[in-house]
Design an enzyme around this catalytic site. Structure first.
Site, PDB file in Angstrom:
ATOM      1  N   ASP A  10       0.856  -1.172   0.000  1.00  0.00           N
ATOM      2  CA  ASP A  10       0.000   0.000   0.000  1.00  0.00           C
ATOM      3  C   ASP A  10       0.899   1.231   0.000  1.00  0.00           C
ATOM      4  O   ASP A  10       2.076   1.163   0.391  1.00  0.00           O
ATOM      5  CB  ASP A  10      -0.897  -0.028   1.251  1.00  0.00           C
ATOM      6  CG  ASP A  10      -1.607   1.282   1.493  1.00  0.00           C
ATOM      7  OD1 ASP A  10      -2.306   1.758   0.589  1.00  0.00           O
ATOM      8  OD2 ASP A  10      -1.437   1.853   2.601  1.00  0.00           O
ATOM      9  N   ASP A  12      -0.082   5.197   0.838  1.00  0.00           N
ATOM     10  CA  ASP A  12      -0.245   6.187   1.916  1.00  0.00           C
ATOM     11  C   ASP A  12      -0.352   5.518   3.276  1.00  0.00           C
ATOM     12  O   ASP A  12      -1.153   4.603   3.476  1.00  0.00           O
ATOM     13  CB  ASP A  12      -1.490   7.039   1.641  1.00  0.00           C
ATOM     14  CG  ASP A  12      -1.359   7.837   0.357  1.00  0.00           C
ATOM     15  OD1 ASP A  12      -0.630   8.839   0.356  1.00  0.00           O
ATOM     16  OD2 ASP A  12      -1.958   7.435  -0.660  1.00  0.00           O
ATOM     17  N   GLY A  45      -5.048   3.123  -3.325  1.00  0.00           N
ATOM     18  CA  GLY A  45      -6.330   3.745  -3.614  1.00  0.00           C
ATOM     19  C   GLY A  45      -6.192   4.790  -4.701  1.00  0.00           C
ATOM     20  O   GLY A  45      -7.172   5.164  -5.344  1.00  0.00           O
ATOM     21  N   LYS A 201      -8.823  -4.392  -3.084  1.00  0.00           N
ATOM     22  CA  LYS A 201      -7.439  -4.763  -3.395  1.00  0.00           C
ATOM     23  C   LYS A 201      -7.272  -6.279  -3.328  1.00  0.00           C
ATOM     24  O   LYS A 201      -6.518  -6.863  -4.111  1.00  0.00           O
ATOM     25  CB  LYS A 201      -6.470  -4.091  -2.409  1.00  0.00           C
ATOM     26  CG  LYS A 201      -6.388  -2.586  -2.522  1.00  0.00           C
ATOM     27  CD  LYS A 201      -5.368  -2.039  -1.527  1.00  0.00           C
ATOM     28  CE  LYS A 201      -5.302  -0.528  -1.539  1.00  0.00           C
ATOM     29  NZ  LYS A 201      -4.319  -0.010  -0.566  1.00  0.00           N
ATOM     30  N   ASP A 224      -2.182  -0.449   6.026  1.00  0.00           N
ATOM     31  CA  ASP A 224      -2.472   0.259   7.269  1.00  0.00           C
ATOM     32  C   ASP A 224      -3.938   0.605   7.480  1.00  0.00           C
ATOM     33  O   ASP A 224      -4.327   0.990   8.585  1.00  0.00           O
ATOM     34  CB  ASP A 224      -1.659   1.554   7.332  1.00  0.00           C
ATOM     35  CG  ASP A 224      -2.224   2.628   6.406  1.00  0.00           C
ATOM     36  OD1 ASP A 224      -2.378   2.362   5.192  1.00  0.00           O
ATOM     37  OD2 ASP A 224      -2.532   3.737   6.888  1.00  0.00           O
ATOM     38  N   ASN A 227      -9.098  -0.170   3.598  1.00  0.00           N
ATOM     39  CA  ASN A 227      -9.091  -0.636   2.206  1.00  0.00           C
ATOM     40  C   ASN A 227      -8.007  -1.682   1.938  1.00  0.00           C
ATOM     41  O   ASN A 227      -7.896  -2.183   0.813  1.00  0.00           O
ATOM     42  CB  ASN A 227      -8.957   0.539   1.233  1.00  0.00           C
ATOM     43  CG  ASN A 227      -7.704   1.354   1.451  1.00  0.00           C
ATOM     44  OD1 ASN A 227      -7.148   1.403   2.540  1.00  0.00           O
ATOM     45  ND2 ASN A 227      -7.245   2.019   0.408  1.00  0.00           N
TER      46      ASN A 227
END
Length: 275
Positions: A10, A12, A45, A201, A224, A227
């Site tokens: 991921d 962010d 995302g 995801k 984290d 999502n």
């Protein structure tokens, strides 16, 4: 010999620190994996066009899972490996609701980002464009009456709602979760991601692993936020950041250091390479 074939990150709150930078330690650790034959894959995302700088930094050549799994595209060839756009009526209903309620939002398409002028995320992208090379800049078009009038012409993979108060996001999540043709998930404090039905995801990772003949047990993932949970449920080695929300930590096999402490590098060096 390392048993994993893919390392899926991921962006962010995970690969990026609070300054939106990949730390040197993370870069070195991921490139070490690449030399060992492990493919590094971004699962974000964001739209893949928005992470070109980081793709270049890590010298990635393969697929990127973007828009929370709504679009999977090979970053070198441009080949779309999987995609699912939102229902056009749903896009119109979501954006009209936001417009009428003065909620800021961003629309992600295959080659363009539409943004209301005043939201903090769109402004951050515009400011970042000022320091990026031209081929790395995020293609942004601002939403006006003309865009809204022609909203049915847009093939949207995601609509991102941006609020100052997370309490507002919780209320919006309840409202839009009533739609059977939408997937609704919070990706960060003050942000709500709205995609087509059955998008995540995790679903994208399952599709990509089948196409590539890579077992899910041979995949490590880092994340984290909410999502990332579906991705954690299907991968063989899910690793949560120390700054992750509690539900992500509960789905993880390991909890590493935070994104501001090069948590990916710490996990690679202390968990993965010592297995």
């Amino acid at each position: 010999m390392i048993k994993y074939k893919w390392c899926v990150c991921d962006m962010d709150g995970t690969l990026l620190n609070s300054d939106n930078v990949i730390s040197k330690d993370n870069e070195v650790a991921l490139k070490k994996l690449q030399k060992m034959g492990v493919e590094v894959i971004i699962a974000s995302g964001r739209l893949d066009l928005m992470v070109k700088t980081y793709i270049k930094q890590l010298n990635l050549k393969g697929p990127v899972i973007s828009c929370n799994g709504g679009l999977v595209r090979n970053i070198e060839t441009g080949e779309v490996l999987y995609s699912k756009v939102m229902d056009k009526i749903a896009v119109k209903e979501v954006t009209t609701y936001c417009n009428n309620s003065e909620i800021e939002f961003i629309i992600y398409t295959a080659d363009l980002v539409y943004s209301t002028k005043n939201n903090r995320v769109g402004k951050r992208y515009a400011d970042r464009n000022k320091i990026l090379l031209q081929d790395e800049q995020i293609p942004i078009k601002y939403i006006d009456d003309k865009v809204m009038a022609n909203i049915n012409d847009i093939d949207a993979f995601k609509v991102l709602l941006v609020c100052e108060k997370h309490e507002d996001i919780i209320l919006l999540q309840k409202h839009f979760s009533k739609y059977d043709n939408l997937t609704v998930v919070s990706s960060a404090t003050g942000l709500l991601d709205i995609m087509a039905s059955d998008i995540s995801k995790g679903k994208a990772l399952e599709i990509l692993s089948k196409k590539s003949n890579v077992s899910l047990d041979e995949i490590m993932v880092f994340g984290d936020n909410y999502n990332d949970i579906e991705m954690f449920k299907c991968a063989g080695m899910p690793i949560a950041m120390e700054n992750a929300v509690e539900d992500v930590k509960l789905a993880a096999k390991y909890i590493t250091k935070s994104n501001n402490e090069s948590g990916i590098a710490y996990a690679i060096n202390n968990y993965i390479l010592k297995e």
